[in-house]
Design a protein around this motif. Structure first.
Motif, mmCIF file in Angstrom:
data_model
loop_
_atom_site.group_PDB
_atom_site.id
_atom_site.type_symbol
_atom_site.label_atom_id
_atom_site.label_comp_id
_atom_site.label_asym_id
_atom_site.label_seq_id
_atom_site.Cartn_x
_atom_site.Cartn_y
_atom_site.Cartn_z
ATOM 1 N N ASP A 124 0.841 -1.199 0.000
ATOM 2 C CA ASP A 124 0.000 0.000 0.000
ATOM 3 C C ASP A 124 0.873 1.245 0.000
ATOM 4 O OD1 ASP A 124 1.007 -0.294 2.552
ATOM 5 O OD2 ASP A 124 -0.790 0.511 3.533
ATOM 6 N N ILE A 125 1.926 1.228 -0.810
ATOM 7 C CA ILE A 125 2.887 2.331 -0.861
ATOM 8 C C ILE A 125 2.817 2.998 -2.230
ATOM 9 C CG2 ILE A 125 5.330 2.973 -0.732
ATOM 10 C CD1 ILE A 125 5.759 0.556 1.075
ATOM 11 N N ALA A 126 2.914 4.330 -2.237
ATOM 12 C CA ALA A 126 2.930 5.082 -3.483
ATOM 13 C C ALA A 126 4.011 6.144 -3.409
ATOM 14 C CB ALA A 126 1.576 5.729 -3.739
ATOM 15 N N VAL A 127 4.547 6.519 -4.559
ATOM 16 C CA VAL A 127 5.425 7.680 -4.655
ATOM 17 C C VAL A 127 4.542 8.863 -5.021
ATOM 18 C CG1 VAL A 127 7.378 8.721 -5.843
ATOM 19 C CG2 VAL A 127 7.392 6.273 -5.343
ATOM 20 N N VAL A 128 4.563 9.898 -4.200
ATOM 21 C CA VAL A 128 3.663 11.031 -4.387
ATOM 22 C C VAL A 128 4.458 12.330 -4.471
ATOM 23 C CG1 VAL A 128 1.757 9.879 -3.197
ATOM 24 C CG2 VAL A 128 3.307 11.341 -1.894
ATOM 25 N N GLU A 129 3.814 13.325 -5.034
ATOM 26 C CA GLU A 129 4.409 14.652 -5.162
ATOM 27 C C GLU A 129 3.401 15.662 -4.641
ATOM 28 O OE1 GLU A 129 4.729 17.180 -9.036
ATOM 29 O OE2 GLU A 129 6.459 15.833 -8.987
#
Length: 220
Positions: A145-150
């Motif tokens: 449940d991990i995302a790379v976000v900005e």
């Protein structure tokens, strides 16, 4: 590069024509000969009518010398079987699969092929537009449940440090863009309003991130 594209619907035909325009050798497989009309009159690749997971059909398409295969038919199960045949029987070096239903992700992961989930991509793109550029997902890791976000920092966290903003095992700040300068921060690096931050985050951190975006005016 020699690429076999299985499925000549809207996605497959577009992919095949793009590959051909880049100078790659392309073979397209589809069970309907009418589908090949989508390729246009200038397409100079090979077309093979038949089921994409049929070994003899794949051989006709040149699978044994293929550098890559893209399974992009309209049905997830068909794409999964095609990918399995290409990987297990023909040892194709690179196999990429179209996935429509995110519930099928675990089946795709089991055979170890790369896949693109169109449903998630469209949903994420729309979400990014709804956030109007203040918060964007770059990539979600399929097995966690991990995302790379900005996101862009709001004034409420002005002067707080990276360490104060990070949440152990939940949110980790990787880089900051400030006045066109790229920064690899450490825990003592202060955050400024307008900083563009790239971070790895679990889904539970999204509400925390949104609080970083909040301005004093919004709190009144």
């Amino acid at each position: 590069m020699y690429v076999v594209v299985v499925g000549c619907g809207r996605v497959g035909s577009q992919l095949a024509t793009l590959l051909a325009s880049e100078g790659h050798d392309v073979a397209v497989v589809d069970e309907s000969t009418d589908s090949f009309k989508r390729l246009g009159a200038t397409f100079n690749g090979l077309v093979v009518q038949g089921m994409g997971y049929d070994e003899d059909i794949l051989r006709q398409a040149g699978i044994e010398q293929a550098d890559a295969l893209a399974a992009v038919a309209n049905y997830d199960n068909a794409n999964l079987v095609t990918a399995d045949v290409a990987t297990r029987i023909f040892n194709v070096p690179k196999v990429v699969v179209r996935l429509d239903n995110p519930e099928h992700e675990k089946s795709y992961q089991k055979i170890g092929v790369d896949y693109v989930c169109g449903t998630k991509m469209v949903a994420t793109a729309i979400l990014n537009h709804l956030h109007k550029g203040t918060f964007r997902h770059h990539v979600a890791l399929p097995s966690a449940d991990i995302a790379v976000v900005e996101f862009m920092v709001g004034e409420l966290v002005e002067g707080k440090t990276v360490k104060e903003m990070e949440i152990p095992a939940t949110l980790r700040i990787a880089s900051i863009v400030r006045n066109d300068t790229y920064i690899i921060p450490d825990g003592s690096t202060p955050l400024h309003k307008g900083d563009l931050v790239v971070a790895a985050a679990r889904k539970g951190a999204f509400s925390q991130i949104k609080s970083f975006l909040t301005t004093q005016e919004a709190k009144k």
